[in-house]
Design a protein around this motif. Structure first.
Motif, PDB file in Angstrom:
ATOM      1  N   ALA A  30     -47.403  32.920  12.469  1.00  0.00           N
ATOM      2  CA  ALA A  30     -47.771  34.143  11.753  1.00  0.00           C
ATOM      3  C   ALA A  30     -47.205  34.146  10.343  1.00  0.00           C
ATOM      4  N   LEU A  31     -45.998  33.653  10.173  1.00  0.00           N
ATOM      5  CA  LEU A  31     -45.361  33.655   8.866  1.00  0.00           C
ATOM      6  C   LEU A  31     -46.051  32.723   7.879  1.00  0.00           C
ATOM      7  N   ALA A  32     -46.923  31.865   8.380  1.00  0.00           N
ATOM      8  CA  ALA A  32     -47.659  30.968   7.492  1.00  0.00           C
ATOM      9  C   ALA A  32     -48.787  31.680   6.766  1.00  0.00           C
ATOM     10  N   ALA A  33     -49.121  32.918   7.163  1.00  0.00           N
ATOM     11  CA  ALA A  33     -50.280  33.598   6.599  1.00  0.00           C
ATOM     12  C   ALA A  33     -50.191  33.767   5.089  1.00  0.00           C
ATOM     13  N   ALA A  34     -49.037  34.224   4.606  1.00  0.00           N
ATOM     14  CA  ALA A  34     -48.887  34.425   3.169  1.00  0.00           C
ATOM     15  C   ALA A  34     -49.017  33.111   2.412  1.00  0.00           C
ATOM     16  N   VAL A  35     -48.496  32.025   2.986  1.00  0.00           N
ATOM     17  CA  VAL A  35     -48.593  30.714   2.342  1.00  0.00           C
ATOM     18  C   VAL A  35     -50.041  30.278   2.249  1.00  0.00           C
ATOM     19  N   VAL A  36     -50.807  30.506   3.315  1.00  0.00           N
ATOM     20  CA  VAL A  36     -52.226  30.137   3.311  1.00  0.00           C
ATOM     21  C   VAL A  36     -52.963  30.905   2.239  1.00  0.00           C
ATOM     22  N   LEU A  43     -50.367  28.972  14.309  1.00  0.00           N
ATOM     23  CA  LEU A  43     -50.538  28.504  12.942  1.00  0.00           C
ATOM     24  C   LEU A  43     -52.015  28.260  12.635  1.00  0.00           C
ATOM     25  N   GLY A  44     -52.711  27.599  13.544  1.00  0.00           N
ATOM     26  CA  GLY A  44     -54.130  27.315  13.332  1.00  0.00           C
ATOM     27  C   GLY A  44     -54.975  28.573  13.294  1.00  0.00           C
ATOM     28  N   LEU A  45     -54.754  29.488  14.234  1.00  0.00           N
ATOM     29  CA  LEU A  45     -55.564  30.704  14.284  1.00  0.00           C
ATOM     30  C   LEU A  45     -55.342  31.562  13.050  1.00  0.00           C
ATOM     31  N   GLN A  46     -54.089  31.767  12.666  1.00  0.00           N
ATOM     32  CA  GLN A  46     -53.811  32.639  11.533  1.00  0.00           C
ATOM     33  C   GLN A  46     -54.341  32.055  10.236  1.00  0.00           C
ATOM     34  N   SER A  47     -54.227  30.756  10.052  1.00  0.00           N
ATOM     35  CA  SER A  47     -54.742  30.119   8.841  1.00  0.00           C
ATOM     36  C   SER A  47     -56.246  30.306   8.736  1.00  0.00           C
ATOM     37  N   MET A  48     -56.953  30.085   9.816  1.00  0.00           N
ATOM     38  CA  MET A  48     -58.404  30.262   9.801  1.00  0.00           C
ATOM     39  C   MET A  48     -58.781  31.721   9.582  1.00  0.00           C
ATOM     40  N   HIS A  49     -58.032  32.620  10.199  1.00  0.00           N
ATOM     41  CA  HIS A  49     -58.320  34.044  10.103  1.00  0.00           C
ATOM     42  C   HIS A  49     -58.231  34.535   8.660  1.00  0.00           C
ATOM     43  N   ILE A  50     -57.209  34.126   7.939  1.00  0.00           N
ATOM     44  CA  ILE A  50     -57.047  34.522   6.543  1.00  0.00           C
ATOM     45  C   ILE A  50     -58.221  34.030   5.707  1.00  0.00           C
TER      46      ILE A  50
END
Length: 412
Positions: free
Chosen positions: A283-289, A335-342
């Protein structure tokens, strides 16, 4: 029917004239404090939909029903959320946003109390549906933040609010697992009710008001959802990828508690919930993406995200009977789901159609219909083949999303 051309996308887009905003007051600025408030509120409200998952075993014992039947609570909450997205969230383009948000809190509070007083599993099912139906406020906050942000910061702002959303999804399981083990599953819903009362009061004071962009009737508002779906291929592809990704995500989280109750783990709700802490890494990867969007193509970010999802299911298959395998798989999955979602949401908000809430409605309705299908099929697969069966179902959903991306994303 009157129409007009809106430019600013790769090609002119023909849309209904009623979808254009009339002259309205200037948008309030998106301050850092307001952005943090929306992010935190998103995480707390969305948790209402996921408290049940680590508690399913406790609920099954209290009501004397099977694991397969009690799993309907998770499915009905997601179905309720999908219908709330369809019928409530579009109103964000038609009504003043702050009033709609505060009014929705009343429904959330009543629904959560309904969970605590349910005398039978049938009433519990109905209350679960209503919890999902009313807890759609995060999907008003996301387009609101995107609308108030400057164009340059839009992806980063979406990423931040979405980080709050996924952290809420994951950490809600941690909290409910421990609360359930200590004080029983009903206490979690009492705590959630108090949290909603306090949050509603804070938002009533601090949240800026945003004027509506749609001036037509509710009927024409709802018809415009179909028009947007039919005319926007970017939206259709994003909706399908999101649905397949969240279906796989729901497969894992629905069956995890049952898997951990079996050998070799023999663990309970608290251990199942604690996996949310591990998933928070993703989840914390969202801002980075969100910040990567200008440096790496959207096609490649989504492709890498889908490959991470695919890898997570391979890890679950090979190492799913060890804690190491489950931990690694959860990190990859989230990580995969959140990156794609953004990137999915950034792709259709960038169309600039003046219909952010409706675009988000189409996307998130598909997203949670996918989640509901994943929950249902996970329960069936668990009955037939337990862990290996559910892993194969999750893998199948991910492959469908990957195939759609490879076939259609380059054409847009």
């Amino acid at each position: 029917m009157d129409t007009e051309i809106i430019t600013g996308t790769a090609a002119p887009v023909r849309v209904l004239k009623k979808m254009e905003s009339a002259a309205s007051p200037a948008k309030p600025p998106l301050t850092r404090g307001v952005l943090w408030l929306m992010t935190v509120a998103t995480g707390i409200v969305v948790g209402n939909n996921y408290y049940n998952q680590p508690l399913l075993g406790l609920m099954a014992r209290d009501f004397g029903v099977s694991e397969g039947r009690i799993s309907n609570i998770a499915m009905l909450t997601q179905v309720g959320f999908a219908f709330g997205l369809l019928f409530i969230v579009p109103l964000g383009d038609m009504l003043r946003r702050k009033r709609l948000i505060i009014a929705a809190f009343g429904g959330i509070i009543v629904s959560l109390l309904g969970m605590t007083v349910a005398p039978s599993v049938g009433v519990l099912f109905a209350a679960s549906f209503m919890v999902g139906f009313t807890s759609v406020l995060p999907q008003l906050f996301v387009p609101m933040a995107a609308e108030l942000a400057t164009k340059e910061k839009q992806s980063a702002v979406i990423g931040m609010v979405m980080s709050g959303l996924l952290l809420g999804i994951l950490l809600s399981r941690v909290v409910s697992g421990f609360v359930g083990d200590l004080w029983g599953w009903k206490m979690m819903y009492y705590i959630a009710t108090v949290a909603m009362v306090l949050l509603a009061g804070l938002l009533a004071v601090k949240l800026p008001d945003v004027h509506p962009t749609f001036k037509g009737s509710y009927g024409s508002l709802m018809r415009s959802l179909w028009h947007l779906t039919r005319t926007q291929p970017v939206l259709r592809l994003a909706a399908f990828r999101g649905a397949m990704g969240f279906a796989g995500f729901s497969v894992f989280w629905t069956t995890l508690v049952f898997h951990l109750e079996e050998a070799p783990f023999h663990a309970g709700a608290a251990v199942a919930g604690s996996f949310g802490i591990i998933g928070a890494v993703g989840a914390l990867a969202a801002a980075v993406v969100g910040r990567m969007a200008g440096k790496v193509s959207a096609f490649n970010i989504v492709l890498y995200a889908l490959l991470l999802l695919l890898l997570s299911w391979i890890v679950f298959y090979i190492g799913g009977y060890t804690y190491v395998g489950l931990i690694l798989g959860v990190i990859l999955l989230d990580l995969g789901l959140q990156s794609m979602h953004i990137m999915n949401q950034s792709s259709f908000f960038a169309l600039n159609l003046g219909a952010n809430n409706r675009l988000n409605t189409v996307y998130m309705f598909s997203y949670f219909i996918g989640g509901s299908a994943g929950t249902y099929l996970a329960a069936q697969a668990w009955k037939q083949a337990q862990w290996n069966g559910t892993v194969l179902v999750g893998l199948g959903f991910t492959l469908l999303g990957l195939i759609a991306h490879l076939l259609y994303a380059k054409k847009q």
